[in-house]
Design a protein around this motif. Structure first.
Motif, PDB file in Angstrom:
ATOM      1  N   GLU A 481       0.606  -1.624   0.145  1.00 26.56           N
ATOM      2  CA  GLU A 481      -0.059   0.060  -0.319  1.00 26.56           C
ATOM      3  C   GLU A 481       0.718   1.489   0.122  1.00 26.56           C
ATOM      4  O   GLU A 481       0.554   2.072  -1.221  1.00 26.56           O
ATOM      5  CB  GLU A 481      -0.769  -0.273   1.273  1.00 26.56           C
ATOM      6  CG  GLU A 481      -1.971   1.336   1.128  1.00 26.56           C
ATOM      7  CD  GLU A 481      -2.635   1.341   2.440  1.00 26.56           C
ATOM      8  OE1 GLU A 481      -3.640   2.345   2.791  1.00 26.56           O
ATOM      9  OE2 GLU A 481      -3.055  -0.110   3.167  1.00 26.56           O
ATOM     10  N   LEU A 484       2.729   1.976  -3.415  1.00 26.58           N
ATOM     11  CA  LEU A 484       1.807   1.891  -4.450  1.00 26.58           C
ATOM     12  C   LEU A 484       1.519   3.486  -4.488  1.00 26.58           C
ATOM     13  O   LEU A 484       1.017   4.337  -5.579  1.00 26.58           O
ATOM     14  CB  LEU A 484       0.306   1.319  -4.463  1.00 26.58           C
ATOM     15  CG  LEU A 484      -0.238   0.739  -5.678  1.00 26.58           C
ATOM     16  CD1 LEU A 484       0.398   0.844  -6.368  1.00 26.58           C
ATOM     17  CD2 LEU A 484      -1.265  -0.303  -5.316  1.00 26.58           C
ATOM     18  N   GLN A 485       0.974   4.430  -2.980  1.00 25.27           N
ATOM     19  CA  GLN A 485       0.864   5.147  -2.799  1.00 25.27           C
ATOM     20  C   GLN A 485       1.498   6.038  -3.221  1.00 25.27           C
ATOM     21  O   GLN A 485       1.394   7.246  -4.027  1.00 25.27           O
ATOM     22  CB  GLN A 485       0.126   5.257  -1.392  1.00 25.27           C
ATOM     23  CG  GLN A 485       0.304   6.554  -1.435  1.00 25.27           C
ATOM     24  CD  GLN A 485      -1.655   7.503  -1.910  1.00 25.27           C
ATOM     25  OE1 GLN A 485      -2.086   6.367  -1.543  1.00 25.27           O
ATOM     26  NE2 GLN A 485      -2.116   8.967  -2.201  1.00 25.27           N
ATOM     27  N   PHE A 488       1.564   6.510  -7.192  1.00 27.19           N
ATOM     28  CA  PHE A 488       0.413   6.942  -7.352  1.00 27.19           C
ATOM     29  C   PHE A 488       0.958   8.818  -7.131  1.00 27.19           C
ATOM     30  O   PHE A 488       0.135   9.736  -8.119  1.00 27.19           O
ATOM     31  CB  PHE A 488      -1.003   6.993  -6.208  1.00 27.19           C
ATOM     32  CG  PHE A 488      -1.658   5.750  -6.940  1.00 27.19           C
ATOM     33  CD1 PHE A 488      -1.231   4.907  -7.771  1.00 27.19           C
ATOM     34  CD2 PHE A 488      -2.661   5.105  -5.964  1.00 27.19           C
ATOM     35  CE1 PHE A 488      -1.667   3.398  -8.179  1.00 27.19           C
ATOM     36  CE2 PHE A 488      -2.605   4.147  -6.403  1.00 27.19           C
ATOM     37  CZ  PHE A 488      -3.147   3.509  -7.002  1.00 27.19           C
ATOM     38  N   LYS A 501      -7.974   3.098  -4.894  1.00 29.25           N
ATOM     39  CA  LYS A 501      -7.284   3.606  -3.642  1.00 29.25           C
ATOM     40  C   LYS A 501      -5.974   2.988  -3.836  1.00 29.25           C
ATOM     41  O   LYS A 501      -5.857   1.494  -4.000  1.00 29.25           O
ATOM     42  CB  LYS A 501      -8.058   3.565  -2.763  1.00 29.25           C
ATOM     43  CG  LYS A 501      -9.240   4.693  -3.010  1.00 29.25           C
ATOM     44  CD  LYS A 501      -9.671   5.210  -1.331  1.00 29.25           C
ATOM     45  CE  LYS A 501     -11.136   5.929  -1.083  1.00 29.25           C
ATOM     46  NZ  LYS A 501     -11.928   6.215   0.156  1.00 29.25           N
ATOM     47  N   ALA A 502      -4.819   3.151  -2.771  1.00 27.93           N
ATOM     48  CA  ALA A 502      -3.645   1.863  -3.068  1.00 27.93           C
ATOM     49  C   ALA A 502      -3.752   1.143  -2.026  1.00 27.93           C
ATOM     50  O   ALA A 502      -3.441  -0.054  -2.427  1.00 27.93           O
ATOM     51  CB  ALA A 502      -3.031   3.133  -2.336  1.00 27.93           C
ATOM     52  N   ASN A 503      -4.942   0.964  -1.181  1.00 24.62           N
ATOM     53  CA  ASN A 503      -5.120  -0.140  -0.445  1.00 24.62           C
ATOM     54  C   ASN A 503      -6.234  -0.829  -1.401  1.00 24.62           C
ATOM     55  O   ASN A 503      -6.832  -2.024   0.057  1.00 24.62           O
ATOM     56  CB  ASN A 503      -6.001   0.357   0.771  1.00 24.62           C
ATOM     57  CG  ASN A 503      -6.969   1.591   1.570  1.00 24.62           C
ATOM     58  OD1 ASN A 503      -7.316   1.367   0.210  1.00 24.62           O
ATOM     59  ND2 ASN A 503      -7.335   1.630   2.260  1.00 24.62           N
ATOM     60  N   SER A 533       6.105  -1.458  -7.493  1.00 27.22           N
ATOM     61  CA  SER A 533       5.175  -1.030  -6.528  1.00 27.22           C
ATOM     62  C   SER A 533       4.972  -2.197  -5.414  1.00 27.22           C
ATOM     63  O   SER A 533       3.941  -2.334  -4.760  1.00 27.22           O
ATOM     64  CB  SER A 533       4.048  -0.761  -6.113  1.00 27.22           C
ATOM     65  OG  SER A 533       3.570  -0.550  -7.674  1.00 27.22           O
TER      66      SER A 533
END
Length: 737
Positions: A481, A484-485, A488, A501-503, A533
């Motif tokens: 997560e 990945l955030q 983004f 969303k990342a999660n 990621s």
């Protein structure tokens, strides 16, 4: 009660009762060690559990769980700069940073216990200190020997071993300056003292042809030669099949079946056929060499194949998992000869759905040994000469192309991610000197075989998932997560927005990003950052799905010659489907063994990938050695506080050190992957296209150094606002300081 049974009881007790550490006498009462022999086994078991780090003995001679004492068990991952990370055994725990002064002489890959000194904070890893080395991983070092008259030392090839190995005068064993050697560690480092060792093997002089690759092979502990008992078993394996081998196999020798591989491939382990059915559906047959028939469980070849885990493909050689006599002989699906196979036949409708399938042992005789080149010439170039040569097969190739397109459309429609990376091949001469670095193309033939193998792997995995029996799967967990955030945020700077969303992200959202940047200068960078990621795919007994492929079920069934998990899948097919062994003892036996098999083969796959990458980087650096002074166009692939890495069209990467940016003082903006000029506000960021000049090459370090050939950058138009915002953001931050 034997020792193993006691260990099980002790583990079970602590899993349920973790309130406090217990003395031996208390544990004796809790697990019922009533007689002297059982008590003795208990003491031995506790000592072994302590040595393994599963339990910790306190100063009061009591035993407790490490995690209750602020301790974490795991493996050391060294960095070339001297610090390290603990990779915990428990995947749910974060990595722990360890300063070089807190390593307590631990070396790369050692198993240790670490005490947490600083807990996890936002944006930072927890920090710790090694308090006990449970198991040494490194016993031998590959490196370059230097003679200092009164003593010698070995400079390790593996830069994660930062300190030289001291070699006493009487332990040179014939080594001279510049020899590549293997040194056995006789004393591990202690406080300020370096490790001590002796030379046990001289590989050759570092400048001798082939020694560079040989050193990498030994560095990773990869076995080149097979033990005598393995070769003896291989020699005893027949060269041809007989009637007694056929048994109840499906006889498919009258079918039109072909192999399609690279022109230089010798171990042909998969063959395919496609027919059209009367109901308008397709029948896809994927036939895989039945290696498990010739490699019985527990045999010498099987044990060696397990240890190796996988074949290793280096720039100048292949180190096979099983001996060539099998992989290139009886197990290779050579044309016009009978071969034993395990088959997966699938009925696929025009929408790409597998509506029926069957998995069974078979015997085939392939019609032709096709190459990717020739199939591409037929399907893409409409080559008259090859169409005439393979006239009876041309219609089938066209069916294959059509079916592969259907399967791909369905796979992409469900959200699979297609990382279409440029893959480079280093071409070397007979002495191992690099001649060229070329890009491998994935054209129609490669893609259709890829689609057919994916379909077979998914079908086999789903079959055994619903059987609910112990099995080995290829899994790819959801992305990290935090990483990945961060990715983004980088995309936002390019003007790209991700749906999700990342999660809680669906792979389809990520695939749309790849499609949006296709053929743009930053396509490669976006793909690479996206991949970074994500978590690494691995083998696991649990069927939790494959994120990248957007499928709930996946395994590796199609390459048992070169991957041990595939061999296990074949063995399980034989056990469950062919022999019908589904009794409790059989199921329990596999359930107990598969976790360790999955863990070991995942580690061996990682080792092979690292060795392959290491040899590629070595030869790429060597290729650039005579290019000093030349100018190339490249893309900024990574940005750090000390400079930026630039990747050329042929995938060779080099560093532009920040000291070469002489027109300003540049500061690193980690959030935006950028270097920003303090005065000029000039920005260099990931994805920018730049011209660079080669200013230096260090082949030993696999390093290429660049400097900018001009100060201009080429960047995506949509990122203009991002550049302005970054500069503005930086200026505001400076005022706040």
């Amino acid at each position: 009660m034997d020792k193993d049974a006691i260990k099980v009881k002790v583990r079970a007790y602590f899993a349920q009762n973790d309130a406090k550490p217990l003395a031996v006498e208390e544990l004796e009462e809790e697990i019922g060690a009533s007689d002297a022999e059982t008590f003795k086994s208990l003491v031995v078991s506790l000592n072994e559990l302590e040595s393994a780090g599963e339990l910790v003995r306190t100063r009061k001679n009591r035993f407790g769980l490490p995690e209750k004492m602020n301790l974490i068990r795991g493996k050391i991952q060294m960095h070339a700069k001297g610090f390290a990370f603990l990779i915990p055994d428990n995947d749910d725990q974060p990595d722990v940073y360890i300063h070089h002064s807190d390593l307590a002489s631990a070396m790369n890959e050692d198993k240790v216990l670490v005490r947490i000194e600083k807990t996890l904070e936002e944006g930072n890893r927890p920090e710790g200190k090694v308090i006990r080395i449970l198991e040494r991983s490194v016993s031998q070092i590959v490196g370059t020997f230097e003679n200092n008259k009164a003593f010698g030392f070995v400079i390790a090839d593996d830069k994660r071993i930062p300190n030289d190995i001291f070699i006493p005068k009487g332990k040179f064993n014939g080594a001279v300056n510049g020899h590549k050697v293997i040194a056995r560690i006789t004393k591990y480092p202690e406080k300020q003292k370096s490790a001590e060792g002796e030379i046990v093997q001289i590989l050759g002089h570092k400048n001798d042809p082939g020694i560079d690759i040989l050193s990498i092979i030994y560095k990773y502990g990869i076995s080149i030669d097979f033990p005598d008992e393995v070769l003896e078993q291989a020699r005893a394996t027949p060269e041809n099949i007989s009637e007694t081998d056929l048994g109840n196999r499906h006889d498919l020798r009258d079918q039109t079946i072909v192999t399609i591989d690279g022109a230089d491939a010798k171990d042909l382990d998969d063959a395919v056929t496609v027919t059209e059915m009367d109901n308008g559906n397709y029948k896809l047959g994927v036939h895989i060499a039945d290696v498990s028939y010739y490699v019985p469980r527990g045999s010498a070849i099987d044990k060696e194949a397990y240890e190796r885990g996988t074949s290793v493909y280096l720039v100048d050689r292949v180190i096979p998992m099983i001996p060539h006599r099998l992989s290139n002989g009886i197990c290779s699906l050579n044309p016009q000869v009978d071969r034993l196979t395990l088959s997966c036949e699938m009925e696929i409708d025009p929408q790409g759905t597998v509506i029926n399938h069957e998995i069974f042992p078979s015997v085939i005789k392939t019609t032709a040994r096709m190459t990717y080149h020739d199939v591409n010439k037929i399907l893409v170039d409409d080559d008259d000469e090859l169409k005439k040569k393979y006239n009876p097969l041309v219609d089938m190739f066209k069916r294959m192309e059509k079916l592969a397109a259907i399967l791909r459309h369905k796979r992409m429609g469900r959200g699979a991610i297609d990382f279409d990376f440029k893959e480079a091949a280093v071409l070397v001469d007979e002495k191992g000197k690099p001649k060229d670095v070329v890009i491998r193309e994935r054209s129609v033939a490669e893609r259709l075989i890829e689609e057919f193998m994916l379909a077979a792997n998914e079908t086999v995995a789903e079959h055994f998932h619903w059987m609910d029996v112990p099995f080995i799967h290829r899994i790819h967990e959801d992305p990290d997560e935090g990483k990945l955030q961060h990715f983004f945020e980088f995309l936002a700077g390019l003007g790209l927005n991700v749906k999700g969303k990342a999660n809680d992200i669906h792979p389809q959202s990520l695939q749309k990003i790849i499609e949006e940047v296709k053929d743009e200068p930053e396509e490669m960078i976006v793909s690479k950052l996206m991949l970074r990621s994500m978590k690494q795919a691995k083998y696991d007994p649990q069927s939790i799905g494959h994120f990248g492929l957007a499928t709930k079920f996946y395994t590796h069934f199609t390459s048992p010659i070169r991957r041990y998990p595939d061999l296990i899948v074949h063995r399980l097919i034989r056990t469950y489907l062919v022999n019908g062994k589904l009794d409790n003892n059989t199921l329990k036996s596999w359930k107990d063994k598969l976790p360790e098999i999955a863990k070991h083969t995942s580690e061996m796959e990682r080792r092979a990938v690292d060795a392959e990458r290491d040899t590629d980087d070595l030869k790429k650096a060597e290729f650039m050695k005579d290019k000093v002074g030349e100018v190339f166009t490249g893309v900024i692939s990574s940005v750090t506080s000390f400079g930026m890495f630039v990747e050329l069209e042929n995938t060779i990467e080099g560093l532009v050190h920040v000291s070469y940016l002489t027109d300003d003082y540049y500061h690193f903006d980690e959030k935006h992957y950028s270097l920003i000029g303090e005065r000029t506000k000039k920005i260099y960021r990931i994805g920018d296209e730049v011209k660079v000049k080669v200013v230096g090459v260090n082949v030993d370090e696999h390093v290429v150094d660049f400097e900018l050939a001009e100060n201009r950058v080429k960047r995506r138009k949509s990122s203009g606002n991002h550049v302005a915002n970054v500069a503005k953001h930086t200026k505001k931050k400076k005022k706040r300081r």
